[in-house]
Design a protein around this motif. Structure first.
Motif, mmCIF file in Angstrom:
data_model
loop_
_atom_site.group_PDB
_atom_site.id
_atom_site.type_symbol
_atom_site.label_atom_id
_atom_site.label_comp_id
_atom_site.label_asym_id
_atom_site.label_seq_id
_atom_site.Cartn_x
_atom_site.Cartn_y
_atom_site.Cartn_z
ATOM 1 N N GLU A 114 33.547 39.946 39.869
ATOM 2 C CA GLU A 114 32.970 39.614 41.108
ATOM 3 C C GLU A 114 32.578 38.070 41.381
ATOM 4 O O GLU A 114 31.986 37.566 40.063
ATOM 5 C CB GLU A 114 31.499 40.333 41.513
ATOM 6 N N PRO A 115 32.678 37.536 42.341
ATOM 7 C CA PRO A 115 32.987 38.300 43.765
ATOM 8 C C PRO A 115 34.301 38.428 43.900
ATOM 9 O O PRO A 115 34.481 38.766 45.154
ATOM 10 C CB PRO A 115 32.207 37.240 44.632
ATOM 11 N N TRP A 116 35.091 37.948 43.066
ATOM 12 C CA TRP A 116 36.676 37.846 43.354
ATOM 13 C C TRP A 116 37.225 39.360 43.575
ATOM 14 O O TRP A 116 37.884 39.472 44.636
ATOM 15 C CB TRP A 116 37.341 37.449 42.230
ATOM 16 N N ALA A 117 36.628 40.318 42.963
ATOM 17 C CA ALA A 117 37.210 41.817 43.210
ATOM 18 C C ALA A 117 36.986 42.168 44.659
ATOM 19 O O ALA A 117 37.867 42.717 45.505
ATOM 20 C CB ALA A 117 36.715 42.758 42.261
ATOM 21 N N SER A 118 35.504 41.948 45.056
ATOM 22 C CA SER A 118 35.228 42.744 46.389
ATOM 23 C C SER A 118 36.103 41.589 47.679
ATOM 24 O O SER A 118 36.394 42.100 48.379
ATOM 25 C CB SER A 118 33.848 42.356 46.892
#
Length: 146
Positions: free
Chosen positions: A97-101
């Motif tokens: 996170e925060p990439w995935a979200s």
């Protein structure tokens, strides 16, 4: 969009310690090693598709204007597509996170890497679904993009 106010929020995000746990902040959300600020939010009623496109274009222009101001400080940004991140999360891969979200509602980010702090700062236009509002987001994280 009030660029001066947005720059103030970004400066605060960049200078503050990153949180150690998930929390709602006065400007958005945060988690271990990252913070996301909601700089601008549109209305959320979309009966007119042409109006939705106009708002999307305006939010993209606002991001570009803010990125130009930040480029004066930090140099030219990179563009980071979140498409492959979204694909990987949909296949079940656990990504930082925060990439995935973000990959679930932001197409790409305009990003800067700050070597001295090891942090990334990014700007993106978010829309969770066609009938939901657009948001101009600022992201600060110590997590490298996947």
């Amino acid at each position: 969009m009030d660029i001066a106010q947005a720059l103030t929020v970004i400066d605060r995000l960049c200078s503050a310690p990153l949180p150690r746990q998930h929390a709602r902040t006065d400007t958005g959300t945060a988690g271990p090693g990252w913070a996301v600020a909601e700089l601008q939010t549109s209305e959320d009623s979309w009966e007119d598709c042409s109006r939705r496109q106009q708002v999307r274009e305006q939010y993209e222009c606002d991001r570009e204007a803010l990125a130009a101001r930040l480029a004066e400080r930090w140099g030219p940004p990179q563009t980071f597509s979140l498409y492959s991140v979204l694909e990987r999360t949909m296949e079940g891969e656990a990504l930082a996170e925060p990439w995935a979200s973000l990959s679930h509602h932001v197409v790409d980010l305009t990003v800067w890497r700050h070597e001295e702090s090891g942090r990334w700062t990014g700007l993106g236009v978010s829309q969770w679904d066609a009938e939901l509002p657009f948001q101009l987001l600022a992201v600060v994280t110590d997590q490298d993009p996947p």
